[in-house]
Scaffold this active site. Structure first.
Site, short mmCIF file in Angstrom:
data_model
loop_
_atom_site.label_atom_id
_atom_site.label_comp_id
_atom_site.label_asym_id
_atom_site.label_seq_id
_atom_site.Cartn_x
_atom_site.Cartn_y
_atom_site.Cartn_z
N TYR A 33 0.83 -1.21 0.00
CA TYR A 33 0.00 0.00 0.00
C TYR A 33 0.86 1.25 0.00
O TYR A 33 2.06 1.20 0.26
CB TYR A 33 -0.94 0.00 1.21
CG TYR A 33 -0.28 0.35 2.52
CD1 TYR A 33 -0.42 1.63 3.07
CD2 TYR A 33 0.47 -0.58 3.23
CE1 TYR A 33 0.18 1.96 4.28
CE2 TYR A 33 1.08 -0.27 4.44
CZ TYR A 33 0.91 1.01 4.97
OH TYR A 33 1.52 1.33 6.16
N ARG A 52 8.23 4.00 -4.81
CA ARG A 52 8.29 3.02 -3.72
C ARG A 52 7.24 1.92 -3.90
O ARG A 52 7.48 0.76 -3.59
CB ARG A 52 8.12 3.70 -2.36
CG ARG A 52 8.31 2.74 -1.20
CD ARG A 52 8.30 3.44 0.14
NE ARG A 52 7.01 4.08 0.41
CZ ARG A 52 6.76 4.81 1.49
NH1 ARG A 52 7.71 5.00 2.39
NH2 ARG A 52 5.57 5.36 1.68
N ARG A 100 -7.79 -20.43 -1.24
CA ARG A 100 -6.80 -20.25 -0.19
C ARG A 100 -5.70 -21.32 -0.26
O ARG A 100 -5.95 -22.51 -0.10
CB ARG A 100 -7.46 -20.28 1.19
CG ARG A 100 -6.52 -19.82 2.30
CD ARG A 100 -7.23 -19.79 3.65
NE ARG A 100 -6.37 -19.13 4.63
CZ ARG A 100 -5.38 -19.73 5.29
NH1 ARG A 100 -5.10 -21.00 5.06
NH2 ARG A 100 -4.64 -19.05 6.17
N LYS A 148 6.55 -2.01 2.01
CA LYS A 148 5.35 -1.41 2.62
C LYS A 148 4.17 -2.34 2.43
O LYS A 148 3.28 -2.12 1.60
CB LYS A 148 5.08 -0.02 2.02
CG LYS A 148 4.14 0.84 2.86
CD LYS A 148 4.10 2.26 2.33
CE LYS A 148 3.13 3.14 3.09
NZ LYS A 148 3.59 3.44 4.46
N GLU A 181 12.13 2.86 14.22
CA GLU A 181 11.23 3.89 13.70
C GLU A 181 9.97 3.89 14.53
O GLU A 181 9.84 3.11 15.49
CB GLU A 181 10.89 3.61 12.23
CG GLU A 181 10.28 2.24 11.99
CD GLU A 181 10.18 1.88 10.51
OE1 GLU A 181 10.25 2.78 9.66
OE2 GLU A 181 10.05 0.68 10.22
N LEU A 206 11.19 1.27 7.08
CA LEU A 206 10.59 1.72 5.83
C LEU A 206 11.22 3.05 5.46
O LEU A 206 11.24 3.98 6.28
CB LEU A 206 9.07 1.88 5.99
CG LEU A 206 8.35 2.32 4.73
CD1 LEU A 206 8.35 1.21 3.68
CD2 LEU A 206 6.93 2.75 5.04
#
Length: 287
Positions: A33, A52, A100, A148, A181, A206
């Site tokens: 995302y 990114r 799945r 991310k 972070e 990140l």
């Protein structure tokens, strides 16, 4: 004004936007995302976010759902439909819908979802006047924090612990005692000598797009910078501290685990970098 979302080729009222129960984002957090901020009708750091996003997709061997220029076009149209002047667009891509199975599906089509959010202000006046508090918690995340992904359970737990402690953010601390972070931000300090310090990019953090812009803006202003790890104790003895992200820009941190940072007030370097970023973002590409 009505709130609109985008799902796989369709612009829909937000309440009607849904994905399949067997989407791999839902079942495996198999997705990535980005959050793109819109400030005064302009995208902040759009090129960096798109770059990114492409890197995250490549690291997970996932296809773009459409050409990057088409994804950008959808971003702009969604911003227009929502009348966004100040706010953000959340963009998520998953590997798609498939029965799945842990293995990658052979022919799944990526799912593309975007939602929009309006904001009245990106920080409360008291946050800028008094700064915010952070707490420190052990970093229990996986080893590829540079991607991310939508696998955000550990940051969710850290953010909840911060909220229950009356703090704004949680700083994640590695086993060696250094800060990696924040749960949804990058962490910074300003030493007594006036040097800006933040952890270098690696698999441990990140590499924030706002972080990269702040580093560039600091260099343009002659602010000395060191990209290296720092400990909680070093942060407590620093002159200033702050967090950065797409939605906070540079937000002063004045308390860590209940103890004051510097004189307990927002610092000059932090506030100068925040203003520099706002000036830069307001001159960016129109939404």
């Amino acid at each position: 004004m009505a709130r609109w979302a985008y799902v796989n080729g369709r612009y829909l009222p937000h309440a009607q936007a849904t994905v399949h129960v067997e989407d791999r984002g839902f079942q495996f957090a198999d997705g990535v995302y980005e959050v793109v901020t819109i400030l005064d009708g302009r995208f902040a750091d759009l090129d960096g976010h798109m770059e990114r996003l492409g890197r995250s997709l490549a690291e997970l061997r996932m296809d773009w759902p459409a050409a990057p220029r088409v994804v950008e076009r959808i971003l702009r149209e969604l911003a227009r439909r929502n009348g966004l002047v100040n706010g953000s667009i959340y963009l998520q891509i998953t590997r798609g819908v498939a029965p799945r199975d842990f293995k990658f599906p052979a022919n799944a089509k990526p799912t593309l979802v975007m939602t929009a959010k309006r904001v009245a202000a990106f920080a409360k006046p008291e946050q800028l006047e008094q700064g915010v508090a952070v707490i420190t918690v052990p970093d229990i995340r996986w080893g590829r924090r540079d991607i991310k992904t939508v696998g955000l359970l550990a940051p969710v737990l850290a953010k909840q612990q911060a909220a229950e402690s009356g703090a704004y953010e949680a700083w994640l601390v590695d086993s060696d005692g250094t800060v990696t972070e924040g749960s949804s931000s990058n962490a910074w300090i300003v030493t007594g000598a006036g040097t800006l310090v933040t952890r270098p990019p690696s698999h441990a953090i990140l590499n924030g797009i706002t972080r990269l812009s702040l580093l560039r803006l600091a260099a343009e202003r002659g602010i000395p910078v060191e990209e290296r790890p720092f400990t909680v104790e070093e942060a407590l003895s620093a002159r200033e501290a702050f967090v950065s992200s797409a939605g906070t820009f540079a937000l002063p941190v004045t308390r860590i685990d209940g103890r004051p940072v510097g004189d307990g007030k927002p610092g000059a370097v932090t506030m100068a970098l925040r203003q520099a970023y706002l000036d830069y973002a307001k001159g960016s590409t129109a939404a």
